[in-house]
Design a protein around this motif. Structure first.
Motif, PDB file in Angstrom:
ATOM      1  N   LEU A  42       3.252  -7.930  -9.281  1.00 42.40           N
ATOM      2  CA  LEU A  42       4.547  -8.464  -9.752  1.00 42.40           C
ATOM      3  C   LEU A  42       5.503  -7.320 -10.057  1.00 42.40           C
ATOM      4  O   LEU A  42       6.028  -7.210 -11.157  1.00 42.40           O
ATOM      5  N   GLY A  43       5.723  -6.449  -9.079  1.00 41.86           N
ATOM      6  CA  GLY A  43       6.610  -5.306  -9.295  1.00 41.86           C
ATOM      7  C   GLY A  43       8.021  -5.609  -8.844  1.00 41.86           C
ATOM      8  O   GLY A  43       8.455  -6.767  -8.818  1.00 41.86           O
TER       9      GLY A  43
ATOM     10  N   ASP B  98      -0.858  -9.676 -11.938  1.00 39.11           N
ATOM     11  CA  ASP B  98      -0.630  -8.242 -12.097  1.00 39.11           C
ATOM     12  C   ASP B  98      -1.692  -7.686 -13.033  1.00 39.11           C
ATOM     13  O   ASP B  98      -2.174  -8.388 -13.932  1.00 39.11           O
ATOM     14  N   ILE B  99      -2.067  -6.428 -12.807  1.00 42.15           N
ATOM     15  CA  ILE B  99      -3.052  -5.805 -13.698  1.00 42.15           C
ATOM     16  C   ILE B  99      -2.405  -5.420 -15.024  1.00 42.15           C
ATOM     17  O   ILE B  99      -3.104  -5.107 -15.976  1.00 42.15           O
TER      18      ILE B  99
ATOM     19  N   ILE C   3       1.403  -7.815  -2.507  1.00 41.97           N
ATOM     20  CA  ILE C   3       2.515  -6.870  -2.436  1.00 41.97           C
ATOM     21  C   ILE C   3       2.339  -5.802  -3.524  1.00 41.97           C
ATOM     22  O   ILE C   3       3.176  -5.629  -4.407  1.00 41.97           O
ATOM     23  N   VAL C   4       1.184  -5.091  -3.442  1.00 38.88           N
ATOM     24  CA  VAL C   4       0.949  -3.940  -4.326  1.00 38.88           C
ATOM     25  C   VAL C   4       1.370  -2.683  -3.560  1.00 38.88           C
ATOM     26  O   VAL C   4       1.580  -2.720  -2.351  1.00 38.88           O
TER      27      VAL C   4
ATOM     28  N   ALA D 208      -8.336  -2.484  -4.770  1.00 40.60           N
ATOM     29  CA  ALA D 208      -8.637  -3.145  -6.058  1.00 40.60           C
ATOM     30  C   ALA D 208      -8.170  -4.600  -6.009  1.00 40.60           C
ATOM     31  O   ALA D 208      -8.886  -5.517  -6.448  1.00 40.60           O
ATOM     32  N   ALA D 209      -6.980  -4.806  -5.443  1.00 42.16           N
ATOM     33  CA  ALA D 209      -6.458  -6.183  -5.343  1.00 42.16           C
ATOM     34  C   ALA D 209      -7.344  -7.019  -4.421  1.00 42.16           C
ATOM     35  O   ALA D 209      -7.636  -8.180  -4.702  1.00 42.16           O
TER      36      ALA D 209
ATOM     37  N   GLU E  61       7.500  -6.433   4.153  1.00 43.35           N
ATOM     38  CA  GLU E  61       8.664  -6.718   3.305  1.00 43.35           C
ATOM     39  C   GLU E  61       9.722  -5.697   3.666  1.00 43.35           C
ATOM     40  O   GLU E  61       9.511  -4.497   3.510  1.00 43.35           O
TER      41      GLU E  61
ATOM     42  N   VAL F 110      13.010  -5.796   2.646  1.00 43.37           N
ATOM     43  CA  VAL F 110      14.130  -5.816   1.694  1.00 43.37           C
ATOM     44  C   VAL F 110      14.284  -4.465   1.005  1.00 43.37           C
ATOM     45  O   VAL F 110      13.402  -3.609   1.083  1.00 43.37           O
ATOM     46  N   SER F 111      15.400  -4.309   0.285  1.00 46.10           N
ATOM     47  CA  SER F 111      15.558  -3.152  -0.612  1.00 46.10           C
ATOM     48  C   SER F 111      15.685  -3.683  -2.028  1.00 46.10           C
ATOM     49  O   SER F 111      16.347  -4.714  -2.243  1.00 46.10           O
TER      50      SER F 111
ATOM     51  N   CYS G 114       9.131   4.686   0.118  1.00 46.24           N
ATOM     52  CA  CYS G 114       9.047   4.038   1.442  1.00 46.24           C
ATOM     53  C   CYS G 114       9.317   5.039   2.572  1.00 46.24           C
ATOM     54  O   CYS G 114       8.386   5.527   3.200  1.00 46.24           O
TER      55      CYS G 114
HETATM   56  N1  NAD Z   1      10.538  -0.996  -3.637  1.00 47.59           N
HETATM   57  C1  NAD Z   1      11.097  -1.204  -2.467  1.00 47.59           C
HETATM   58  O1  NAD Z   1      12.314  -0.959  -2.285  1.00 47.59           O
HETATM   59  C2  NAD Z   1      10.298  -1.801  -1.311  1.00 47.59           C
HETATM   60  C3  NAD Z   1      10.999  -2.217  -0.177  1.00 47.59           C
HETATM   61  C4  NAD Z   1      10.300  -2.798   0.878  1.00 47.59           C
HETATM   62  C5  NAD Z   1       8.926  -2.957   0.789  1.00 47.59           C
HETATM   63  N2  NAD Z   1       8.246  -2.550  -0.332  1.00 47.59           N
HETATM   64  C6  NAD Z   1       6.791  -2.763  -0.359  1.00 47.59           C
HETATM   65  O2  NAD Z   1       6.414  -3.288  -1.608  1.00 47.59           O
HETATM   66  C7  NAD Z   1       5.296  -2.570  -2.119  1.00 47.59           C
HETATM   67  C8  NAD Z   1       5.352  -2.663  -3.610  1.00 47.59           C
HETATM   68  O3  NAD Z   1       6.525  -2.008  -4.046  1.00 47.59           O
HETATM   69  P1  NAD Z   1       7.157  -2.260  -5.476  1.00 47.59           P
HETATM   70  O4  NAD Z   1       8.427  -1.497  -5.497  1.00 47.59           O
HETATM   71  O5  NAD Z   1       7.181  -3.716  -5.802  1.00 47.59           O
HETATM   72  O6  NAD Z   1       6.064  -1.529  -6.382  1.00 47.59           O
HETATM   73  P2  NAD Z   1       5.954  -1.575  -7.954  1.00 47.59           P
HETATM   74  O7  NAD Z   1       5.204  -0.371  -8.354  1.00 47.59           O
HETATM   75  O8  NAD Z   1       7.276  -1.893  -8.565  1.00 47.59           O
HETATM   76  O9  NAD Z   1       5.020  -2.861  -8.217  1.00 47.59           O
HETATM   77  C9  NAD Z   1       3.676  -2.944  -7.906  1.00 47.59           C
HETATM   78  C10 NAD Z   1       3.031  -3.879  -8.928  1.00 47.59           C
HETATM   79  O10 NAD Z   1       1.693  -4.084  -8.527  1.00 47.59           O
HETATM   80  C11 NAD Z   1       0.876  -4.084  -9.679  1.00 47.59           C
HETATM   81  N3  NAD Z   1      -0.492  -3.803  -9.263  1.00 47.59           N
HETATM   82  C12 NAD Z   1      -1.062  -2.613  -8.939  1.00 47.59           C
HETATM   83  N4  NAD Z   1      -2.351  -2.788  -8.610  1.00 47.59           N
HETATM   84  C13 NAD Z   1      -2.591  -4.125  -8.705  1.00 47.59           C
HETATM   85  C14 NAD Z   1      -3.743  -4.916  -8.496  1.00 47.59           C
HETATM   86  N5  NAD Z   1      -4.917  -4.378  -8.118  1.00 47.59           N
HETATM   87  N6  NAD Z   1      -3.650  -6.247  -8.719  1.00 47.59           N
HETATM   88  C15 NAD Z   1      -2.477  -6.806  -9.119  1.00 47.59           C
HETATM   89  N7  NAD Z   1      -1.366  -6.096  -9.347  1.00 47.59           N
HETATM   90  C16 NAD Z   1      -1.424  -4.771  -9.132  1.00 47.59           C
HETATM   91  C17 NAD Z   1       1.504  -3.026 -10.562  1.00 47.59           C
HETATM   92  O11 NAD Z   1       1.107  -3.159 -11.921  1.00 47.59           O
HETATM   93  C18 NAD Z   1       2.992  -3.288 -10.327  1.00 47.59           C
HETATM   94  O12 NAD Z   1       3.515  -4.218 -11.262  1.00 47.59           O
HETATM   95  C19 NAD Z   1       5.476  -1.168  -1.547  1.00 47.59           C
HETATM   96  O13 NAD Z   1       4.273  -0.450  -1.434  1.00 47.59           O
HETATM   97  C20 NAD Z   1       6.022  -1.485  -0.178  1.00 47.59           C
HETATM   98  O14 NAD Z   1       4.967  -1.717   0.715  1.00 47.59           O
HETATM   99  C21 NAD Z   1       8.908  -1.979  -1.371  1.00 47.59           C
END
Ligand code: NAD
Length: 422
Positions: free
Chosen positions: A8-9, A30-31, A84-85, A102-103, A154, A156-157, A262
């Motif tokens: 849930l990031g 989320d962890i 989406i971790v 881990a997920a 994904e 998006v930005s 990214c």
């Molecule tokens: N941030 C961006 O702009 C963007 C854009 C396009 C795609 N993405 C994709 O999204 C992925 C995630 O990016 P984000 O920005 O949301 O990351 P983030 O770090 O904001 O969020 C990741 C979340 O996952 C949780 N997490 C970690 N391990 C876990 C587990 N084992 N089980 C459950 N939850 C767990 C973390 O606590 C965190 O809340 C990136 O690796 C990428 O592939 C990101």
């Protein structure tokens, strides 16, 4: 339809809210118990995402969004699981699948037959089927054909999530035809954007790497051309605008480098697999721009930056986003230190304590003590109308993002240095 969103990031929470607003019953996993607690109170733990607090509050109030740290239980009661971790690289630039693994372990413990599992994190080609899928099967005791498995990058930005979700075509590829069709049907229900079903999961994985590499390589090309333009006494910006008046030319903007988790990361997913030289070289070029810019700054001080106080504007890797992973600010600060200068950092999105956690010295804006030079590193909205007269003692302004008006800088009594400006 019951959907579990694992992670849930910055991306996962908006996805969870989007699916819930579209009528799905969503459990976010989320962890981090604080993240789950906030969502269960209808609050939004992620800042800087327009529309997200409202969407979370609305979905929570409608009883369609809750959160948990118990991923196995959430997977067990869901028809669809979206993962989406973060998948990144380690210090040696090798793929780090530890979050995903881990997920995977947790999901496998609850996975039931016929569940549709969709991986959305960017991954090396083949990971969905041969790594993620295999481990889901091993951990659950099911066979790969007992559940549906697809990959959908994904694209998006963060900061423009809901706009991007509504407009960017959703690329989807299954490990088999039934999985691809199931994923297509899911996204057609929860998104307004067109769904683009491709041949298989590997094609979808490759498409995401290719579009990220396209950006990195083209930025590297812009940086190379900007350096050449400087040497030849030409303005890169003016020349590139002229070039881009022809439909086959799409020259990008040069700058201090490429940051975030990214664009500077995903090229390594391909380099590790097949070592394409232009992809590797582009990474090197983009990562060398911070030192190149600091050399230009040093030249303005007769080659000697020792003892100079230099204010870097922006710790974030880009304007408007609270994210400092692989930010060029860190490379700029290193290059300044190597030349004996004292880097200071201001960023409106980070507290002084957060800035210090990167081993950097935080500063106010305007700085409490005079600085010799300023480097515009991230174009936060706050910097667009910067009061240059408040930068007491500053002799040089290095515009790392090509965003400041030369004449305004010069009128404030500072020398303007840009990238691609001789
Ligand atoms: N941030 C961006 O702009 C963007 C854009 C396009 C795609 N993405 C994709 O999204 C992925 C995630 O990016 P984000 O920005 O949301 O990351 P983030 O770090 O904001 O969020 C990741 C979340 O996952 C949780 N997490 C970690 N391990 C876990 C587990 N084992 N089980 C459950 N939850 C767990 C973390 O606590 C965190 O809340 C990136 O690796 C990428 O592939 C990101």
């Amino acid at each position: 339809m019951r959907v579990a969103v694992v992670g849930l990031g910055k991306i996962g929470l908006p996805l969870a809210a989007q699916y819930a607003v579209k009528g799905a019953s969503v459990i976010g996993c989320d962890i981090n118990p604080e993240v789950a607690g906030a969502v269960n109170a209808g609050a939004c733990p992620i800042g800087g995402e327009p529309g997200l607090p409202e969407a979370v509050a609305q979905a929570h109030a409608a009883g369609r969004l809750r959160a948990t740290t118990d991923t196995p239980a959430a997977a067990a009661e869901s028809n669809v699981v979206v993962v989406i971790v973060r998948v990144g690289i380690d210090e040696a630039n090798h793929t780090d699948l530890s979050n995903l693994d881990a997920a995977t372990k947790a999901i496998a413990r609850g996975l039931r037959p016929d569940t549709l599992v969709i991986l959305e994190s960017t991954v090396p080609v083949g990971v969905t089927r041969s790594h993620f899928g295999r481990r889901l099967a091993e951990g659950s005791g099911l066979s790969l054909t007992d559940f549906r498995l697809a990959y959908s990058p994904e694209r998006v930005s963060s900061g423009t999530m809901f706009r991007d979700l509504a407009t960017y075509p959703k690329v989807v590829g299954g490990i088999d035809a039934a999985s691809g069709e199931a994923a297509r049907a899911f996204y057609e229900q929860v998104l307004d954007a067109e769904v683009l079903l491709v041949a298989d999961a590997e094609t979808a994985e490759f498409a995401k790497l290719a579009e990220s590499i396209y950006r990195d390589v083209n930025i590297a090309l812009a940086n190379e051309l900007a350096i050449a333009a400087e040497a030849l006494g030409v303005s890169y910006k003016a020349a590139a605008a002229a070039s881009n008046s022809q439909p086959y030319s799409h020259l990008h903007a040069p700058g201090l480098g490429v940051g975030g988790h990214c664009i500077p990361v995903y090229p390594y997913f391909l380099i590790e697999a097949s070592g394409q030289p232009i992809v590797s070289l582009s990474r090197q070029i983009n990562d060398s721009m911070a030192a190149y810019a600091v050399d230009k700054l040093a030249a303005a001080f007769d080659g000697n930056l020792a003892g100079r106080r230099v204010l870097i504007l922006g710790l974030a890797y880009r304007g408007g986003v609270k994210e400092a992973t692989l930010s060029s600010a860190l490379l700029v600060a290193d290059a300044l230190r190597q030349r004996g200068a004292r880097p200071l950092i201001h960023d409106p999105l980070f507290t002084a304590t957060e800035i210090e956690s990167y081993g950097l010295e935080a500063a106010d804006l305007p700085p409490s003590e005079p600085v010799d030079a300023v480097i515009l590193q991230a174009l936060h909205p706050e910097y667009k109308d910067l009061d240059l007269s408040a930068l007491k003692g500053c002799r040089v302004f290095l515009d790392g993002r090509g965003a400041m008006d030369h004449a305004r800088v010069q009128a404030a009594g500072m020398r303007y240095i840009g990238i691609g400006v001789g």
